[in-house]
Scaffold this motif. Structure first.
Motif, PDB file in Angstrom:
ATOM      1  N   LEU A 279       0.825  -1.206   0.000  1.00 50.31           N
ATOM      2  CA  LEU A 279       0.000   0.000   0.000  1.00 50.31           C
ATOM      3  C   LEU A 279       0.862   1.261   0.000  1.00 50.31           C
ATOM      4  CD1 LEU A 279      -3.035  -0.623   2.394  1.00 50.31           C
ATOM      5  CD2 LEU A 279      -3.096  -0.024  -0.029  1.00 50.31           C
ATOM      6  N   VAL A 280       1.993   1.204   0.670  1.00 50.42           N
ATOM      7  CA  VAL A 280       2.870   2.364   0.705  1.00 50.42           C
ATOM      8  C   VAL A 280       3.365   2.717  -0.691  1.00 50.42           C
ATOM      9  CG1 VAL A 280       5.154   3.172   1.480  1.00 50.42           C
ATOM     10  CG2 VAL A 280       3.561   2.159   3.113  1.00 50.42           C
ATOM     11  N   LYS A 281       3.705   1.703  -1.487  1.00 49.25           N
ATOM     12  CA  LYS A 281       4.139   1.961  -2.863  1.00 49.25           C
ATOM     13  C   LYS A 281       3.015   2.575  -3.687  1.00 49.25           C
ATOM     14  CE  LYS A 281       8.296   0.227  -2.400  1.00 49.25           C
ATOM     15  NZ  LYS A 281       9.453   1.148  -2.307  1.00 49.25           N
ATOM     16  N   GLN A 282       1.780   2.145  -3.442  1.00 52.55           N
ATOM     17  CA  GLN A 282       0.641   2.756  -4.120  1.00 52.55           C
ATOM     18  C   GLN A 282       0.481   4.217  -3.694  1.00 52.55           C
ATOM     19  OE1 GLN A 282      -1.318   2.830  -6.452  1.00 52.55           O
ATOM     20  NE2 GLN A 282      -3.374   3.526  -5.894  1.00 52.55           N
ATOM     21  N   TRP A 283       0.638   4.491  -2.398  1.00 50.78           N
ATOM     22  CA  TRP A 283       0.589   5.886  -1.940  1.00 50.78           C
ATOM     23  C   TRP A 283       1.658   6.710  -2.658  1.00 50.78           C
ATOM     24  CZ3 TRP A 283       0.716   5.069   4.128  1.00 50.78           C
ATOM     25  CH2 TRP A 283      -0.470   4.441   4.521  1.00 50.78           C
ATOM     26  N   GLU A 284       2.844   6.151  -2.756  1.00 50.96           N
ATOM     27  CA  GLU A 284       3.964   6.907  -3.334  1.00 50.96           C
ATOM     28  C   GLU A 284       3.713   7.259  -4.795  1.00 50.96           C
ATOM     29  OE1 GLU A 284       7.545   5.026  -0.523  1.00 50.96           O
ATOM     30  OE2 GLU A 284       7.232   4.310  -2.571  1.00 50.96           O
ATOM     31  N   ARG A 285       3.176   6.315  -5.578  1.00 48.45           N
ATOM     32  CA  ARG A 285       2.960   6.650  -6.987  1.00 48.45           C
ATOM     33  C   ARG A 285       1.777   7.596  -7.160  1.00 48.45           C
ATOM     34  NH1 ARG A 285       1.024   1.134 -10.168  1.00 48.45           N
ATOM     35  NH2 ARG A 285      -0.924   0.741  -9.030  1.00 48.45           N
ATOM     36  N   CYS A 286       0.842   7.588  -6.211  1.00 47.84           N
ATOM     37  CA  CYS A 286      -0.239   8.578  -6.259  1.00 47.84           C
ATOM     38  C   CYS A 286       0.295   9.961  -5.903  1.00 47.84           C
ATOM     39  CB  CYS A 286      -1.364   8.186  -5.305  1.00 47.84           C
ATOM     40  SG  CYS A 286      -2.301   6.730  -5.810  1.00 47.84           S
ATOM     41  N   ILE A 287       1.159  10.042  -4.895  1.00 51.07           N
ATOM     42  CA  ILE A 287       1.779  11.317  -4.539  1.00 51.07           C
ATOM     43  C   ILE A 287       2.593  11.858  -5.705  1.00 51.07           C
ATOM     44  CG2 ILE A 287       3.554  12.366  -3.066  1.00 51.07           C
ATOM     45  CD1 ILE A 287       2.554  10.533  -0.795  1.00 51.07           C
ATOM     46  N   ALA A 288       3.228  10.967  -6.459  1.00 47.04           N
ATOM     47  CA  ALA A 288       4.041  11.381  -7.607  1.00 47.04           C
ATOM     48  C   ALA A 288       3.210  12.047  -8.701  1.00 47.04           C
ATOM     49  CB  ALA A 288       4.796  10.179  -8.173  1.00 47.04           C
ATOM     50  N   LEU A 289       1.897  11.859  -8.689  1.00 43.96           N
ATOM     51  CA  LEU A 289       1.022  12.540  -9.644  1.00 43.96           C
ATOM     52  C   LEU A 289       0.915  14.025  -9.357  1.00 43.96           C
ATOM     53  CD1 LEU A 289      -2.000  10.024  -9.754  1.00 43.96           C
ATOM     54  CD2 LEU A 289      -0.187  10.252 -11.470  1.00 43.96           C
ATOM     55  N   SER A 290       1.160  14.405  -8.101  1.00 47.53           N
ATOM     56  CA  SER A 290       0.933  15.792  -7.684  1.00 47.53           C
ATOM     57  C   SER A 290       2.038  16.706  -8.173  1.00 47.53           C
ATOM     58  CB  SER A 290       0.791  15.867  -6.164  1.00 47.53           C
ATOM     59  OG  SER A 290       1.985  15.478  -5.522  1.00 47.53           O
ATOM     60  N   ALA A 291       1.783  18.017  -8.063  1.00 43.99           N
ATOM     61  CA  ALA A 291       2.718  19.020  -8.555  1.00 43.99           C
ATOM     62  C   ALA A 291       3.647  19.457  -7.427  1.00 43.99           C
ATOM     63  CB  ALA A 291       1.944  20.195  -9.153  1.00 43.99           C
ATOM     64  N   ASN A 292       3.677  20.742  -7.146  1.00 44.79           N
ATOM     65  CA  ASN A 292       4.604  21.253  -6.136  1.00 44.79           C
ATOM     66  C   ASN A 292       3.878  21.898  -4.963  1.00 44.79           C
ATOM     67  OD1 ASN A 292       7.080  20.566  -7.514  1.00 44.79           O
ATOM     68  ND2 ASN A 292       6.598  22.209  -8.962  1.00 44.79           N
ATOM     69  N   GLU A 293       2.662  21.441  -4.680  1.00 46.59           N
ATOM     70  CA  GLU A 293       1.926  22.004  -3.561  1.00 46.59           C
ATOM     71  C   GLU A 293       2.720  21.821  -2.262  1.00 46.59           C
ATOM     72  OE1 GLU A 293      -1.090  20.558  -6.631  1.00 46.59           O
ATOM     73  OE2 GLU A 293       0.707  19.730  -5.665  1.00 46.59           O
ATOM     74  N   GLU A 294       2.711  22.845  -1.429  1.00 46.03           N
ATOM     75  CA  GLU A 294       3.504  22.785  -0.195  1.00 46.03           C
ATOM     76  C   GLU A 294       2.938  21.761   0.784  1.00 46.03           C
ATOM     77  OE1 GLU A 294       5.165  25.713   3.401  1.00 46.03           O
ATOM     78  OE2 GLU A 294       3.628  26.443   1.994  1.00 46.03           O
ATOM     79  N   TRP A 295       1.609  21.675   0.851  1.00 50.17           N
ATOM     80  CA  TRP A 295       0.939  20.770   1.785  1.00 50.17           C
ATOM     81  C   TRP A 295       0.216  19.668   1.032  1.00 50.17           C
ATOM     82  CZ3 TRP A 295       1.447  20.962   7.030  1.00 50.17           C
ATOM     83  CH2 TRP A 295       2.015  22.124   7.574  1.00 50.17           C
TER      84      TRP A 295
END
Length: 315
Positions: A69-85
């Motif tokens: 699940l952590v790897k799935q979280w990581e690739r979903c986070i990688a979709l995001s841009a440069n938001e601070e939060w």
């Protein structure tokens, strides 16, 4: 800006999640949805939200969550841009309408507090149980105190009600425990570097426990136990001095019980706890620990053999 990241797999309550985002009184956020090769994709549902909030959707071709699940979280986070939060929102959890607004109302205080993790009040919605209690927290609290209260059930914590700085995530990441069980709890220790969590009690994340939730009782308990053991092994062997001295005994006893239930009794474990009791000049607890070790290591296996022998004799 805030990145709201949703690792998607279950469709059952996803519309409620999306509605809670569409109904936010302040829309200063962007949503990133990563579909973990679900057999029930949300594409047609998402069409109804095209003009309600800004989102990015990605369907992954392979299911990763079953392996990590952590790897799935990581690739979903990688979709995001440069938001601070950032926040990771469960696909069956949802937010009160003032959630984002309250964050921005308190943003100056959050900045001046120099925190890396912000959490909100929560309600846990379980089947056939209502009305749910609202869990609130101290405005500022050491992450170690929060962890301690959560472990000993005077509080609660989950992934969805936390915002965290991208810089803290990039520095530390999530620990890859089985089922990601406890990965969020350890992340708040890592991301805060054992310092403070800031709480917003004026808005609520609603956390759903259903028959589909990993959190439900009786589901993959062996893997959860393995994850708890891995998490506490790190705490006891590497970070115990980050906790208050008066918390140590309870943490060691909790770890001891995890060792027994996981059948991970070793010489290193015996030496570690023996040293703890002796250094604290607690001779009575030291000898009680030796007795517990003897019972779990030698007496209980013998009792099991004896019981099995009687079983075959009688039946």
């Amino acid at each position: 800006m805030i990145a709201i990241i949703i690792p998607y797999y279950k469709p059952t309550y996803f519309k409620i999640t999306l509605d809670s985002l569409a109904n936010q009184s302040v829309k200063r956020f962007k949503v990133y949805i990563g579909n973990d090769a679900s057999p029930s994709g949300p594409e047609s549902l998402l069409e109804g939200y095209l003009n309600k909030f800004d989102f990015v959707y990605k369907k992954f071709e392979n299911n990763l969550g079953q392996k990590s699940l952590v790897k799935q979280w990581e690739r979903c986070i990688a979709l995001s841009a440069n938001e601070e939060w950032m926040m990771l929102l469960g696909d069956d959890d949802y937010l009160s309408a003032n959630y984002i607004e309250e964050f921005y109302k308190q943003i100056e205080e959050i900045k001046s507090s120099k925190v890396n993790v912000v959490r909100f009040a929560t309600q846990v919605e379980k089947m056939d149980i209502e009305p749910p209690k609202v869990f609130t927290h101290p405005k500022m609290e050491l992450s170690t105190d929060s962890f301690y209260r959560n472990i000993f059930q005077s509080s609660r914590s989950s992934l969805s009600e936390h915002l965290f700085k991208r810089s803290a995530y990039m520095k530390h990441g999530f620990r890859d425990f089985p089922l990601a069980w406890g990965a969020d709890d350890f992340a708040w220790l890592d991301f805060t570097e054992f310092n403070n969590i800031y709480t917003i009690n004026e808005a609520v994340a609603r956390i759903r426990i259903s028959s589909e939730s990993i959190s439900r009782k009786g589901y993959l308990e062996n893997q959860k136990r393995e994850a708890k053991y891995a998490c506490f092994s790190l705490i006891i062997n590497g970070y115990i001095e980050k906790f208050k001295k008066e918390q140590h005994y309870s943490l060691y006893r909790y770890y001891e019980n995890l060792v027994y239930s996981s059948n991970n009794i070793s010489f290193r474990f015996w030496l570690l706890l023996s040293k703890f009791y002796l250094l604290n000049k607690d001779i009575l607890k030291f000898f009680k620990f030796q007795r517990r070790i003897f019972v779990y290591k030698y007496v209980r296996p013998y009792q099991n053999i004896k019981n099995n022998f009687l079983f075959y004799l009688l039946f």
